[in-house]
Design a protein around this motif. Structure first.
Motif, PDB file in Angstrom:
ATOM      1  N   ARG A 171       0.844  -1.188   0.000  1.00 17.96           N
ATOM      2  CA  ARG A 171       0.000   0.000   0.000  1.00 17.96           C
ATOM      3  C   ARG A 171       0.882   1.241   0.000  1.00 17.96           C
ATOM      4  NH1 ARG A 171      -4.397  -0.608   4.749  1.00 17.96           N
ATOM      5  NH2 ARG A 171      -2.553  -0.146   6.044  1.00 17.96           N
ATOM      6  N   PHE A 172       0.504   2.240  -0.799  1.00 18.63           N
ATOM      7  CA  PHE A 172       1.170   3.539  -0.830  1.00 18.63           C
ATOM      8  C   PHE A 172       0.284   4.553  -0.117  1.00 18.63           C
ATOM      9  CE2 PHE A 172       4.367   3.757  -4.621  1.00 18.63           C
ATOM     10  CZ  PHE A 172       5.159   2.817  -4.002  1.00 18.63           C
ATOM     11  N   PHE A 173       0.908   5.443   0.677  1.00 16.97           N
ATOM     12  CA  PHE A 173       0.151   6.454   1.403  1.00 16.97           C
ATOM     13  C   PHE A 173       0.809   7.827   1.299  1.00 16.97           C
ATOM     14  CE2 PHE A 173      -1.064   2.562   3.623  1.00 16.97           C
ATOM     15  CZ  PHE A 173      -2.442   2.729   3.751  1.00 16.97           C
ATOM     16  N   GLN A 174      -0.023   8.857   1.465  1.00 14.13           N
ATOM     17  CA  GLN A 174       0.431  10.213   1.701  1.00 14.13           C
ATOM     18  C   GLN A 174      -0.089  10.630   3.066  1.00 14.13           C
ATOM     19  OE1 GLN A 174      -1.100  12.490  -1.629  1.00 14.13           O
ATOM     20  NE2 GLN A 174       0.795  12.311  -2.773  1.00 14.13           N
ATOM     21  N   SER A 175       0.716  11.385   3.815  1.00 15.32           N
ATOM     22  CA  SER A 175       0.331  11.794   5.157  1.00 15.32           C
ATOM     23  C   SER A 175       0.294  13.314   5.264  1.00 15.32           C
ATOM     24  CB  SER A 175       1.314  11.237   6.191  1.00 15.32           C
ATOM     25  OG  SER A 175       1.045  11.740   7.478  1.00 15.32           O
ATOM     26  N   ASN A 176      -0.663  13.794   6.054  1.00 18.02           N
ATOM     27  CA  ASN A 176      -0.720  15.235   6.342  1.00 18.02           C
ATOM     28  C   ASN A 176      -0.197  15.531   7.743  1.00 18.02           C
ATOM     29  OD1 ASN A 176      -2.744  14.356   8.045  1.00 18.02           O
ATOM     30  ND2 ASN A 176      -4.423  15.289   6.891  1.00 18.02           N
ATOM     31  N   GLY A 177       0.445  14.533   8.361  1.00 18.35           N
ATOM     32  CA  GLY A 177       0.964  14.684   9.698  1.00 18.35           C
ATOM     33  C   GLY A 177       0.041  14.147  10.768  1.00 18.35           C
ATOM     34  N   TYR A 178      -1.237  13.972  10.426  1.00 14.12           N
ATOM     35  CA  TYR A 178      -2.199  13.437  11.380  1.00 14.12           C
ATOM     36  C   TYR A 178      -2.848  12.151  10.865  1.00 14.12           C
ATOM     37  CZ  TYR A 178      -6.327  13.038  14.341  1.00 14.12           C
ATOM     38  OH  TYR A 178      -7.301  12.563  15.185  1.00 14.12           O
ATOM     39  N   SER A 179      -3.309  12.198   9.630  1.00 11.29           N
ATOM     40  CA  SER A 179      -3.918  11.025   9.014  1.00 11.29           C
ATOM     41  C   SER A 179      -3.194  10.691   7.718  1.00 11.29           C
ATOM     42  CB  SER A 179      -5.410  11.262   8.750  1.00 11.29           C
ATOM     43  OG  SER A 179      -5.581  12.350   7.855  1.00 11.29           O
ATOM     44  N   ALA A 180      -3.469   9.497   7.194  1.00 13.82           N
ATOM     45  CA  ALA A 180      -2.828   9.053   5.956  1.00 13.82           C
ATOM     46  C   ALA A 180      -3.895   8.638   4.956  1.00 13.82           C
ATOM     47  CB  ALA A 180      -1.870   7.893   6.228  1.00 13.82           C
ATOM     48  N   ARG A 181      -3.647   8.938   3.691  1.00 17.18           N
ATOM     49  CA  ARG A 181      -4.589   8.608   2.615  1.00 17.18           C
ATOM     50  C   ARG A 181      -3.922   7.636   1.650  1.00 17.18           C
ATOM     51  NH1 ARG A 181      -5.801  11.141  -2.542  1.00 17.18           N
ATOM     52  NH2 ARG A 181      -4.092  12.593  -2.108  1.00 17.18           N
ATOM     53  N   MET A 182      -4.630   6.547   1.320  1.00 24.46           N
ATOM     54  CA  MET A 182      -4.065   5.567   0.404  1.00 24.46           C
ATOM     55  C   MET A 182      -4.085   6.106  -1.020  1.00 24.46           C
ATOM     56  SD  MET A 182      -5.058   1.527  -0.286  1.00 24.46           S
ATOM     57  CE  MET A 182      -5.311   1.225   1.463  1.00 24.46           C
ATOM     58  N   ILE A 183      -2.937   6.059  -1.681  1.00 25.38           N
ATOM     59  CA  ILE A 183      -2.823   6.563  -3.052  1.00 25.38           C
ATOM     60  C   ILE A 183      -2.401   5.467  -4.023  1.00 25.38           C
ATOM     61  CG2 ILE A 183      -2.344   8.940  -2.348  1.00 25.38           C
ATOM     62  CD1 ILE A 183       0.640   8.331  -2.851  1.00 25.38           C
ATOM     63  N   GLY A 184      -2.165   4.270  -3.526  1.00 28.53           N
ATOM     64  CA  GLY A 184      -1.781   3.178  -4.412  1.00 28.53           C
ATOM     65  C   GLY A 184      -1.901   1.842  -3.714  1.00 28.53           C
ATOM     66  N   ILE A 185      -2.209   0.809  -4.488  1.00 33.75           N
ATOM     67  CA  ILE A 185      -2.299  -0.544  -3.943  1.00 33.75           C
ATOM     68  C   ILE A 185      -1.821  -1.541  -4.987  1.00 33.75           C
ATOM     69  CG2 ILE A 185      -4.730  -0.716  -4.621  1.00 33.75           C
ATOM     70  CD1 ILE A 185      -5.141  -2.622  -2.247  1.00 33.75           C
ATOM     71  N   PHE A 186      -1.036  -2.506  -4.542  1.00 31.17           N
ATOM     72  CA  PHE A 186      -0.546  -3.589  -5.396  1.00 31.17           C
ATOM     73  C   PHE A 186      -0.822  -4.871  -4.628  1.00 31.17           C
ATOM     74  CE2 PHE A 186       2.190  -6.609  -7.353  1.00 31.17           C
ATOM     75  CZ  PHE A 186       2.553  -6.138  -8.605  1.00 31.17           C
ATOM     76  N   SER A 187      -1.835  -5.586  -5.064  1.00 31.73           N
ATOM     77  CA  SER A 187      -2.270  -6.787  -4.353  1.00 31.73           C
ATOM     78  C   SER A 187      -2.572  -7.874  -5.367  1.00 31.73           C
ATOM     79  CB  SER A 187      -3.520  -6.469  -3.516  1.00 31.73           C
ATOM     80  OG  SER A 187      -3.950  -7.600  -2.795  1.00 31.73           O
ATOM     81  N   CYS A 188      -1.807  -8.978  -5.307  1.00 30.01           N
ATOM     82  CA  CYS A 188      -1.986 -10.083  -6.247  1.00 30.01           C
ATOM     83  C   CYS A 188      -2.243 -11.380  -5.498  1.00 30.01           C
ATOM     84  CB  CYS A 188      -0.757 -10.251  -7.139  1.00 30.01           C
ATOM     85  SG  CYS A 188      -0.576  -8.964  -8.390  1.00 30.01           S
ATOM     86  N   GLU A 189      -3.024 -12.238  -6.115  1.00 26.54           N
ATOM     87  CA  GLU A 189      -3.350 -13.524  -5.526  1.00 26.54           C
ATOM     88  C   GLU A 189      -2.147 -14.456  -5.596  1.00 26.54           C
ATOM     89  OE1 GLU A 189      -7.040 -16.702  -5.668  1.00 26.54           O
ATOM     90  OE2 GLU A 189      -6.656 -15.423  -7.404  1.00 26.54           O
TER      91      GLU A 189
END
Length: 257
Positions: A171-189
């Motif tokens: 999972r890729f995230f960006q943070s504002n210092g308090y919370s984090a928002r997911m900006i990418g996901i790489f998930s394979c079976e």
């Protein structure tokens, strides 16, 4: 990294129809309350992405709803990880190889794309009472905004395949210092149960995207519902394809060590 990743999952009627899994999801909520991870239902994901297997759909649900190690969700994050499984970028051992190893992957990013300046931090863990393992990478917002979409996919794929080799979702995230928002996901079976030889075959189902609005929509759709809702037939013509196929041009833009 010269391979082409072809993905075949689709998002059906997102935000418009809950599908036939609405009832079972609501019933499950009676036992797990508002905990999205505990309430994760494989059939909920399959209602949106019907090509996924039951086991992989369950993993995708958990990966999408797992809290982040941020100030706003830190307590929930710790509660959901297996004790002793947490590894951070500062956990490198001087005596043996620390797995999963993301240091080389970070340093292999071309300097024109930011290299170590693009990646603020990373950590890995295994979810409690689960075999699901995840690597979370915190991305520098300034450098991420400067990348083109093919470059973003290239960076995500480089990290994702490295994590995948160790049996982890990414999972890729960006943070504002308090919370984090997911900006990418790489998930394979996984094609095998052995983590050390974890791999995704060319035909394996995967969820790979850097489209953060769609990720947010997925996460919201998987949140526990307060009550049983009436299912509405999804319009197959309105399905949104969140599958990513790396074109030849995108492959060419994939960072090389």
């Amino acid at each position: 990294m010269g391979w082409q990743l072809s993905l075949g999952t689709a998002l059906m009627g997102l935000g418009l129809a809950l599908g036939p899994w609405a009832t079972s999801t609501a019933l499950a909520n009676e036992h797990c309350g508002a905990d999205a991870v505990l309430c994760c239902q494989g059939q909920a994901v399959r209602g949106m992405m019907p090509n996924l297997s039951d086991s992989f759909a369950q993993e995708v649900c958990k990966v999408l709803t797992m809290p982040t190690n941020s100030r706003s969700e830190g307590e929930d994050f710790v509660r959901h990880i297996e004790f002793g499984s947490l590894i951070t970028q500062d956990s490198a051992s001087a005596e043996s190889m620390t797995l999963p190893s993301m240091w080389w992957t970070r340093d292999a990013i071309p300097s024109r794309l930011g290299r170590h300046r693009l990646v603020n931090s990373w950590l890995s863990y295994r979810m409690r009472d689960s075999e699901v393992q995840v690597v979370d990478v915190m991305i520098n917002s300034q450098f991420w905004r400067a990348l083109t979409m093919p470059q973003r996919y290239g960076v995500l794929t480089q990290f994702g395949t490295s994590a995948q080799e160790f049996g982890y979702h990414l999972r890729f995230f960006q943070s504002n210092g308090y919370s984090a928002r997911m900006i990418g996901i790489f998930s394979c079976e996984a094609t095998t149960d052995t983590a050390t030889t974890f791999s995704a075959a060319p035909t394996a189902h995967c969820l790979v995207t850097v489209d953060s609005p769609r990720i947010n929509q997925l996460q919201q759709a998987l949140q526990p519902q307060p009550a049983i809702q009436t299912a509405t037939a999804a319009d197959p013509t309105s399905s949104t394809d969140i599958a990513v196929t790396l074109s030849a041009a995108e492959n060419a833009a994939t960072p090389q060590p």
